[in-house]
Design an enzyme around this catalytic site. Structure first.
Site: not given
Length: 384
Positions: A66, A149, A167
């Site tokens: 991520e 996020y 996002d």
DNA sequence: GTCCCGGTAC
DNA sequence: GTACCGGGAC
């Protein structure tokens, strides 16, 4: 492909926020969007790309992926992910690395603070969490480099927490599908879209829902040329049905303010001055102005006298700076101009011969079209 | 070449 | 609100 919605699955339009007038109509006609989650997940299972971070629930690997994927496309991030996983198979390996090493592997990926924050966070987890990755949104968001996020992504993918990822993909998919005109770069937008995403989420499977909506946004509901002909939910999509795909999501255009420093030479040659017509592909094309020296930053008198353009213009003529003004700020839609007017007396000799520079009597200045900022200056000095 | 895209820290 | 970065579309 026709989308069949089951009435039993309908829920009410869940938002108090007023959308566009058209959205209201749309709401009446298509309350059916409730199969959104089901359709999306079905689409995802058939169309997802096989990516290594989707094969695991290891929070360390999900975190790694991520962070790498922040501001980064999958294709670009993938080799970096593989390199990191190979080099640091788990969090404690990562935490033991030094910064140079981490940065070396990050090289070329950009936004290098991501790598520095990761090392910092890895060490924090070792030190304050007994090496165990925090397991919920609230704890995750405390960590450096993990914002709303990423916290939602790790919490849902690794721990199946019911939190919605929001996002760029989610903004796009939801603004189009629901007809949300709230500008996505407003601070209010995140709250609204998070609420919307949570309402639409399949609560039994937050992880897959989150993956699905992002994958859908990344590969089908793309920013440009979305593949609506293959979209499983186009019949219930606001933007598709109303032909508004190009205008959603709404984004406030913040013009980039280029900052420029203009030094205008208001020369006085026994009652005459000099003008030059702006010809270049720039602002104020076709208007007249005093001979201009543009500098990358504000300059003082000495710097002006030493400036190559100034020397080239004045050459051997004898001049004297008689007055100057503090810079006037002039704002255009896309530029900020700081203009300083230098009053200069031609004592002896002439300027460099230049066909573009015209000598005019100060009495006739009013005949020439000039930019606003020059007009103001001339008025202030009783020249027009 | 220029424009557009995108999470977080501060 | 702005800085941080590189890549892809045009």
């Amino acid at each position: 492909m026709v989308l069949v919605f089951r009435t039993a699955n309908l829920v009410k339009f869940p938002f108090k926020k007023t959308f566009s007038a058209e959205t209201k109509l749309f709401e009446n006609n298509f309350v059916q969007f409730m199969c959104f989650s089901t359709q999306l997940i079905q689409w995802y299972r058939q169309n997802k790309r096989n990516l290594p971070w989707r094969e695991t629930t290891d929070p360390y690997r999900i975190w790694l992926s991520e962070i790498i994927l922040q501001q980064t496309r999958v294709e670009q991030g993938l080799p970096y992910f593989l390199k990191y996983v190979q080099t640091y198979p788990n969090l404690s390996d990562f935490a033991k690395a030094n910064e140079d090493e981490i940065l070396k592997y990050w090289q070329g990926l950009g936004y290098y603070s991501r790598a520095r924050n990761m090392l910092n966070t890895a060490k924090q987890i070792i030190k304050f969490h007994n090496g165990k990755f925090p397991e919920n949104y609230a704890a995750l968001i405390q960590l450096k480099g993990i914002g709303p996020y990423t916290a939602a992504a790790i919490a849902s993918f690794a721990f199946n927490e019911k939190v919605a990822v929001v996002d760029g993909n989610v903004f796009r998919v939801l603004s189009r599908f629901l007809g949300i005109y709230e500008p996505i770069n407003n601070s209010a937008a995140r709250k609204l879209f998070t609420k919307a995403a949570l309402e639409l989420m399949n609560k039994k499977n937050p992880a897959e829902f989150n993956q699905a909506i992002m994958e859908f946004g990344a590969t089908l509901c793309k920013p440009a040329k979305p593949d609506c002909s293959n979209c499983p939910i186009s019949s219930a999509c606001f933007a598709f049905s109303k032909n508004k795909i190009a205008e959603l999501p709404v984004k406030i255009v913040k013009p980039i303010k280029r900052i420029r420093y203009f030094n205008y030479l208001h020369l006085n040659d026994s009652g005459n001055t000099f003008f030059k017509k702006r010809e270049s592909k720039d602002i104020w094309q076709g208007l007249y102005e005093f001979p201009l020296i543009e500098t990358p930053k504000t300059i003082n008198q000495d710097e002006l006298l030493e400036h190559p353009d100034f020397k080239k213009l004045v050459q051997k003529a004898k001049i004297k700076i008689t007055n100057w003004h503090s810079a006037k700020k002039h704002i255009l839609s896309h530029q900020i101009i700081y203009a300083r007017f230098w009053q200069i007396e031609m004592v002896k000799g002439n300027l460099k011969q230049d066909k573009a520079i015209i000598k005019i009597s100060e009495e006739r200045l009013a005949e020439y079209p000039v930019p606003r900022i020059l007009d103001i200056y001339l008025k202030n000095n009783n020249l027009v």
